[in-house]
Design an enzyme around this catalytic site. Structure first.
Site, PDB file in Angstrom:
ATOM      1  N   LEU A 140      11.119 -19.998  -5.460  1.00 13.85           N
ATOM      2  CA  LEU A 140      10.173 -19.321  -4.228  1.00 13.85           C
ATOM      3  C   LEU A 140       8.859 -19.327  -5.198  1.00 13.85           C
ATOM      4  O   LEU A 140       9.036 -19.146  -6.560  1.00 13.85           O
ATOM      5  CB  LEU A 140      10.442 -18.090  -4.565  1.00 13.85           C
ATOM      6  CG  LEU A 140       9.700 -16.635  -3.875  1.00 13.85           C
ATOM      7  CD1 LEU A 140       9.840 -16.895  -2.548  1.00 13.85           C
ATOM      8  CD2 LEU A 140      10.047 -15.332  -4.445  1.00 13.85           C
ATOM      9  N   HIS A 200       2.713   3.660  -8.788  1.00  8.85           N
ATOM     10  CA  HIS A 200       2.230   2.392  -9.405  1.00  8.85           C
ATOM     11  C   HIS A 200       3.459   1.439 -10.068  1.00  8.85           C
ATOM     12  O   HIS A 200       3.741   0.815  -9.972  1.00  8.85           O
ATOM     13  CB  HIS A 200       1.258   2.006 -10.193  1.00  8.85           C
ATOM     14  CG  HIS A 200       0.414   2.530  -9.388  1.00  8.85           C
ATOM     15  ND1 HIS A 200      -0.165   1.978  -8.056  1.00  8.85           N
ATOM     16  CD2 HIS A 200      -1.339   3.260  -9.926  1.00  8.85           C
ATOM     17  CE1 HIS A 200      -1.623   2.609  -7.519  1.00  8.85           C
ATOM     18  NE2 HIS A 200      -2.259   3.434  -9.087  1.00  8.85           N
ATOM     19  N   ASP A 203       0.808  -1.279  -0.475  1.00  9.88           N
ATOM     20  CA  ASP A 203      -0.625   0.256  -0.014  1.00  9.88           C
ATOM     21  C   ASP A 203       0.596   0.785   0.260  1.00  9.88           C
ATOM     22  O   ASP A 203       1.569   1.587   0.288  1.00  9.88           O
ATOM     23  CB  ASP A 203      -0.682   0.031   1.332  1.00  9.88           C
ATOM     24  CG  ASP A 203      -1.642   1.140   1.437  1.00  9.88           C
ATOM     25  OD1 ASP A 203      -2.029   1.683   0.239  1.00  9.88           O
ATOM     26  OD2 ASP A 203      -2.969   1.268   2.265  1.00  9.88           O
ATOM     27  N   TRP A 256     -11.562  -2.415  -7.923  1.00  8.11           N
ATOM     28  CA  TRP A 256     -12.189  -2.539  -9.573  1.00  8.11           C
ATOM     29  C   TRP A 256     -13.405  -1.002  -9.017  1.00  8.11           C
ATOM     30  O   TRP A 256     -13.361  -0.430 -10.496  1.00  8.11           O
ATOM     31  CB  TRP A 256     -13.194  -3.694  -9.641  1.00  8.11           C
ATOM     32  CG  TRP A 256     -12.673  -4.937  -9.908  1.00  8.11           C
ATOM     33  CD1 TRP A 256     -12.606  -5.707  -9.327  1.00  8.11           C
ATOM     34  CD2 TRP A 256     -11.629  -4.920 -11.091  1.00  8.11           C
ATOM     35  NE1 TRP A 256     -12.151  -6.529  -9.718  1.00  8.11           N
ATOM     36  CE2 TRP A 256     -11.745  -6.602 -10.912  1.00  8.11           C
ATOM     37  CE3 TRP A 256     -11.344  -4.139 -12.128  1.00  8.11           C
ATOM     38  CZ2 TRP A 256     -10.727  -7.157 -12.180  1.00  8.11           C
ATOM     39  CZ3 TRP A 256     -10.708  -4.777 -13.378  1.00  8.11           C
ATOM     40  CH2 TRP A 256      -9.895  -6.354 -13.080  1.00  8.11           C
TER      41      TRP A 256
HETATM   42  C1  IPE Z   1      -5.183  -2.957  -0.155  1.00  9.50           C
HETATM   43  O1  IPE Z   1      -5.302  -1.428  -0.528  1.00  9.50           O
HETATM   44  C2  IPE Z   1      -5.628  -3.475  -1.777  1.00  9.50           C
HETATM   45  C3  IPE Z   1      -3.492  -3.990  -1.770  1.00  9.50           C
HETATM   46  C4  IPE Z   1      -2.737  -2.886  -1.889  1.00  9.50           C
HETATM   47  C5  IPE Z   1      -4.334  -4.480  -3.771  1.00  9.50           C
HETATM   48  P1  IPE Z   1      -6.115  -0.840  -0.648  1.00  9.50           P
HETATM   49  O2  IPE Z   1      -5.315   0.695  -0.827  1.00  9.50           O
HETATM   50  O3  IPE Z   1      -7.174  -0.554  -1.168  1.00  9.50           O
HETATM   51  O4  IPE Z   1      -6.338  -0.851   1.200  1.00  9.50           O
HETATM   52  P2  IPE Z   1      -7.619   0.545   1.812  1.00  9.50           P
HETATM   53  O5  IPE Z   1      -8.401   0.731   0.877  1.00  9.50           O
HETATM   54  O6  IPE Z   1      -6.379   0.886   2.179  1.00  9.50           O
HETATM   55  O7  IPE Z   1      -7.878  -0.500   2.770  1.00  9.50           O
HETATM   56  C1  IPE Z   2      -1.338  -0.051  -3.542  1.00  9.25           C
HETATM   57  O1  IPE Z   2      -1.737   1.717  -3.546  1.00  9.25           O
HETATM   58  C2  IPE Z   2      -1.164  -0.155  -4.811  1.00  9.25           C
HETATM   59  C3  IPE Z   2      -3.119  -0.411  -5.300  1.00  9.25           C
HETATM   60  C4  IPE Z   2      -3.779  -0.983  -4.015  1.00  9.25           C
HETATM   61  C5  IPE Z   2      -3.477  -1.295  -6.196  1.00  9.25           C
HETATM   62  P1  IPE Z   2      -3.055   2.523  -3.064  1.00  9.25           P
HETATM   63  O2  IPE Z   2      -2.697   3.035  -4.811  1.00  9.25           O
HETATM   64  O3  IPE Z   2      -3.405   2.382  -2.485  1.00  9.25           O
HETATM   65  O4  IPE Z   2      -1.849   3.789  -2.476  1.00  9.25           O
HETATM   66  P2  IPE Z   2      -2.474   5.120  -1.828  1.00  9.25           P
HETATM   67  O5  IPE Z   2      -2.565   4.329  -0.244  1.00  9.25           O
HETATM   68  O6  IPE Z   2      -3.973   5.596  -2.232  1.00  9.25           O
HETATM   69  O7  IPE Z   2      -1.199   5.428  -1.330  1.00  9.25           O
HETATM   70 MG    MG Z   3      -3.676   2.210  -0.488  1.00  4.30          MG
END
Ligand code: IPE
Ligand code: IPE
Ligand code: MG
Length: 236
Positions: free
Chosen positions: A127, A33, A16, A65
């Site tokens: 792995l 990303h 995250d 999504w």
């Molecule tokens: C969890 O992160 C999903 C992934 C890392 C793929 P999110 O950014 O979607 O989660 P929330 O919204 O903070 O709970």
């Molecule tokens: C995690 O980073 C990647 C995915 C959930 C795909 P985020 O896109 O959720 O990043 P933040 O939470 O907005 O910083």
């Molecule tokens: Mg996030």
């Protein structure tokens, strides 16, 4: 106890903070990303180096999504590109790829590349990398419950024969060990619909470091902390 003997056999990560990293650097979310993709390779290498045999990465949740079409499309393109470009490296490093989630939801090109990468790495042994894609734990458990209910309905199973092991065998993760350590980057103290069943007795470790910045020192810190934990499993 010798800390080397306490290497987790399965690490699950909630990757995250890509968006916050982009904000910090005043660049588009896509760039965050992209940097996050580089961290994936770094962490794969670290797992191989430390002898961690299983790594599960939360790459895209069911709920993701709901993000803008632009971001979703970008992430799907990036996934396809990552899988294609990194395949020779996966082979060279003896990495086996797996995926869990509602994979039918993925765009066809992305799905095909995923299937190819999984098939071509099926014989690798250093792995196991599990990508959680279009993954939601409640959806996974619900689907498993439906399958078990159908077995009962067909008379193949008595309700009394439903055990935790039976339910486990109906999850995407049926053939995989449960995670020993769950790492979440970017500081949020939540599970976000990730491996709810499988994380029952996992040790949790959360860092404020954003996923694109996650490196060797952070990984080492997580392993060191894990080695110190006393896993009691409810016993004294
Ligand atoms: C969890 O992160 C999903 C992934 C890392 C793929 P999110 O950014 O979607 O989660 P929330 O919204 O903070 O709970
Ligand atoms: C995690 O980073 C990647 C995915 C959930 C795909 P985020 O896109 O959720 O990043 P933040 O939470 O907005 O910083
Ligand atoms: Mg996030």
């Amino acid at each position: 106890m010798d800390t080397d003997t306490k290497i987790p056999q399965h690490i699950a990560i909630i990757m995250d903070g890509n968006g916050r990293w982009a904000e910090q650097h005043k660049v588009a979310r896509a760039k965050g990303h992209e940097q996050g993709g580089a961290t994936v390779q770094r962490v794969i290498d670290l797992c191989i180096e430390k002898g961690v045999p299983w790594l599960t990465l939360y790459a895209f949740s069911t709920e993701n999504w709901g993000r803008s079409k632009i971001e979703v499309n970008y992430l799907m393109k990036m996934l396809e590109k990552f899988l294609k470009e990194r395949l020779p490296e996966m082979q060279a490093k003896n990495v086996r790829l797996h995926a869990i989630g509602e994979l039918d939801m993925l765009p066809p090109k992305c799905r095909r590349q995923l299937d190819t990468s999984i098939a071509e790495t099926a014989g690798n042994t250093a792995l196991n990398v599990v990508l959680a894609l279009s993954y939601g734990s409640r959806q996974e458990i619900t689907a498993a419950a439906r399958r078990v209910a159908a077995m009962v309905q067909r008379g193949e199973l008595q309700a009394e024969e439903i055990t935790p092991d039976l339910l486990s065998s109906q999850l995407y993760t049926a053939s995989m060990p449960d995670p020993d350590l769950m790492i979440r980057t970017s500081g949020e103290m939540r599970i976000s619909n990730y491996l709810l069943w499988q994380l029952s007795y996992a040790e949790l470790w959360v860092t404020d470091v954003l996923w694109p910045d996650f490196g060797r020192d952070d990984f080492d810190a997580a392993l060191a902390e894990y080695a110190k934990r006393n896993r009691r499993y409810g016993k004294r």
